[in-house]
Design an enzyme around this catalytic site. Structure first.
Site, PDB file in Angstrom:
ATOM      1  N   GLY A   1     -14.750  15.219   6.604  1.00 52.76           N
ATOM      2  CA  GLY A   1     -14.605  14.261   5.835  1.00 52.76           C
ATOM      3  C   GLY A   1     -13.463  13.393   5.945  1.00 52.76           C
ATOM      4  O   GLY A   1     -13.630  12.267   5.444  1.00 52.76           O
TER       5      GLY A   1
ATOM      6  N   CYS B   1     -36.842  -6.129  16.094  1.00 50.91           N
ATOM      7  CA  CYS B   1     -37.388  -7.128  15.477  1.00 50.91           C
ATOM      8  C   CYS B   1     -37.199  -6.922  14.054  1.00 50.91           C
ATOM      9  O   CYS B   1     -38.201  -6.442  13.005  1.00 50.91           O
ATOM     10  CB  CYS B   1     -38.940  -7.154  15.680  1.00 50.91           C
ATOM     11  SG  CYS B   1     -39.092  -7.484  17.578  1.00 50.91           S
TER      12      CYS B   1
HETATM   13  N1  LLP Z   1     -19.417  19.553   6.983  1.00 57.52           N
HETATM   14  C1  LLP Z   1     -20.602  19.180   6.440  1.00 57.52           C
HETATM   15  C2  LLP Z   1     -21.195  20.073   5.344  1.00 57.52           C
HETATM   16  C3  LLP Z   1     -21.282  17.945   6.132  1.00 57.52           C
HETATM   17  O1  LLP Z   1     -22.457  17.458   5.338  1.00 57.52           O
HETATM   18  C4  LLP Z   1     -20.338  16.986   7.007  1.00 57.52           C
HETATM   19  C5  LLP Z   1     -20.976  15.413   7.113  1.00 57.52           C
HETATM   20  C6  LLP Z   1     -19.168  17.329   7.773  1.00 57.52           C
HETATM   21  C7  LLP Z   1     -18.735  18.684   7.741  1.00 57.52           C
HETATM   22  C8  LLP Z   1     -18.512  16.284   8.755  1.00 57.52           C
HETATM   23  O2  LLP Z   1     -17.893  15.415   8.123  1.00 57.52           O
HETATM   24  P1  LLP Z   1     -17.016  14.219   8.724  1.00 57.52           P
HETATM   25  O3  LLP Z   1     -15.669  15.015   9.265  1.00 57.52           O
HETATM   26  O4  LLP Z   1     -17.773  13.575  10.074  1.00 57.52           O
HETATM   27  O5  LLP Z   1     -16.772  13.120   7.720  1.00 57.52           O
HETATM   28  N2  LLP Z   1     -23.866   9.309   9.012  1.00 57.52           N
HETATM   29  C9  LLP Z   1     -22.736   9.042   8.144  1.00 57.52           C
HETATM   30  C10 LLP Z   1     -21.909  10.217   7.856  1.00 57.52           C
HETATM   31  C11 LLP Z   1     -22.619  11.336   7.103  1.00 57.52           C
HETATM   32  C12 LLP Z   1     -21.728  12.634   6.988  1.00 57.52           C
HETATM   33  C13 LLP Z   1     -22.542  14.146   6.645  1.00 57.52           C
HETATM   34  N3  LLP Z   1     -21.883  15.146   6.410  1.00 57.52           N
HETATM   35  C14 LLP Z   1     -21.888   7.971   8.991  1.00 57.52           C
HETATM   36  O6  LLP Z   1     -22.283   7.537  10.027  1.00 57.52           O
HETATM   37  O7  LLP Z   1     -20.988   7.623   8.294  1.00 57.52           O
END
Ligand code: LLP
Length: 420
Positions: A241, A347
């Protein structure tokens, strides 16, 4: 943008030692380009801050699942966080180890559980009581014990976009905080489960440490209760996150973030507890760009449009979340800039990549869409029967195609027409 990996030399954008324009010439556009050095440095920032502590990094495969990217991390000794058996297959194909992989996700199927158990994953991050029962049954049928952690929903506000905030009561994720202690007892009583940890994931693109500290506090309160009930919790997984700079965000430095969290475990008397991190975006986001060519300039009364050859099918984030990505010229021009909406050929009015951008561009110019390494290619689609982009990895002076550009005939190779 990672300054030393993506930089200008005499007005020409370079990726490490390679001019971005020559990559576009050689491999075509739209083109995803990753820097091995930027990937490595982001990973090391986590790993170095974990050194000397029982703390491990599990790369969130969903952010960028290209085999070459995963392999760079595997060589550095990373673990992985997966959400499907498809991602498990990628980790194994990229040289990662199942024994260093945690399996997250709210809807794992029995078949996926079986594959992951047979491969020997390190832990299942379980999100509901029915999932516990299903996993117990699958493990029983294989004569195994499944290592489990419960994803607890700590109900903290991650202060991020609602679509990527996951730790609130109103989200579909995790076991409600108030139900967690009883759920742990239930898991403990299942013969084919081995309770090993606790986890959470409160959201994504989080630019402050405080929501994590709140989440850790709540998890540790629970750990203390669960252990007083006679179970032992080996690890606490704080999820992923951590945000990155797309525009003017100022997220904490990765090393400071990790050290602050680990110090908090110590302050709470849990310095010996094993801590897992599951970063995605902060490892890969600013290690990749999307190169695109301007097809046409379309000046208008209200708006000027720069129509480029990349579209929402290549990079969905602007259309999906109104996400901001910086857009810069690959070769800087001295001419005066105008305001453009940078849009793709799909489109849909929602097919935009950047709005009101000040750019000095001409038809045929190349642009780089920055911070595209995370949730870029992995979220791309074939909408409008557009073949997906190629992916390139730069390593010093060398550039290698790590995924070929799709060909249109591949897109309907599995389709057939009715015989009569
Ligand atoms: N662990 C779990 C259980 C998760 O659901 C996620 C991301 C992560 C780790 C990794 O999180 P990060 O470090 O990348 O924030 N498509 C969206 C982001 C969706 C994230 C979903 N879960 C975007 O493009 O902003």
């Amino acid at each position: 943008m990672n300054d030393s990996a993506f930089h200008y030399v005499d007005g020409a954008l370079h990726v490490e030692g390679v001019p971005a324009a020559s990559l576009a010439e050689q491999f075509g556009t739209p083109l995803y380009v990753y820097s091995r050095d930027a990937l490595t440095r982001a990973y090391r920032a986590y790993a170095d801050a974990c050194a000397g502590r029982k703390a491990t990094v599990h790369v969130a495969v969903k952010a960028n699942s290209n085999l070459a990217v995963l392999n760079v991390f595997a060589r550095l000794g990373a673990g992985f966080d997966i959400v499907s058996s498809g991602e498990l297959a990628r980790v194994l194909a990229a040289g990662g180890k199942a024994s260093n992989t945690v399996f997250s996700g709210v809807g794992k199927s029995a078949a996926e559980m079986r594959e992951a158990l047979e491969a020997g994953v390190k832990c299942f991050n379980v999100e509901s009581i029915p999932e516990l029962h299903a996993l117990n049954e699958v493990a029983k049928s294989l004569g195994k014990k499944a290592p489990v952690s419960l994803r607890v929903n700590p109900d903290v506000d991650a202060k991020t976009h609602p679509y990527i905030s996951t730790g609130l009561k109103s989200n579909k994720f995790g076991v409600a905080f108030g139900d967690a202690r009883a759920t742990y007892r239930e898991a403990h009583d299942m013969a084919n489960l081995d309770v090993v940890g606790i986890d959470c994931h409160i959201g994504s693109q989080i630019t402050e440490v405080s929501p994590y500290l709140d989440a850790v506090d709540k998890l540790l309160d629970l750990v203390e209760q669960i252990e007083s009930d006679g179970m032992s919790i080996r690890h606490v997984d704080v999820g992923g996150g951590l945000g990155i700079t797309y525009d003017d965000e100022t997220p904490p430095d990765i090393g400071d973030f990790v050290r602050t969290l680990l110090a908090h475990f110590e302050e709470r008397g849990h310095g010996q507890r094993e801590v897992y991190f599951e970063p995605g975006r902060s490892l890969v986001g600013n290690a990749g760009v999307l190169l695109t060519r301007v097809e046409y300039l379309k000046p208008g009364e209200e708006k000027n449009f720069a129509i480029v050859d990349a579209a929402m099918n290549d990079l969905a984030r602007p259309a999906m979340y109104e996400a901001f990505h910086r857009i810069v010229p690959v070769i800087e021009r001295k001419a005066s800039a105008r305001l453009y909406d940078v849009v793709g050929p799909v489109c849909e009015s929602g097919d935009w990549l950047g709005r009101d951008r000040e750019l000095a561009v001409e038809q045929g110019d190349l642009l780089a869409i920055l911070s595209a390494g995370a949730y870029g290619f992995v979220m791309s689609s074939n909408y409008n029967t557009r073949a997906r982009a190629a992916e390139i990895m730069v390593d010093g002076e060398r550039a290698r195609a790590v995924r070929e550009r799709e060909e249109v005939k591949q897109l309907f190779a599995g389709e057939s027409i009715l015989p009569d």
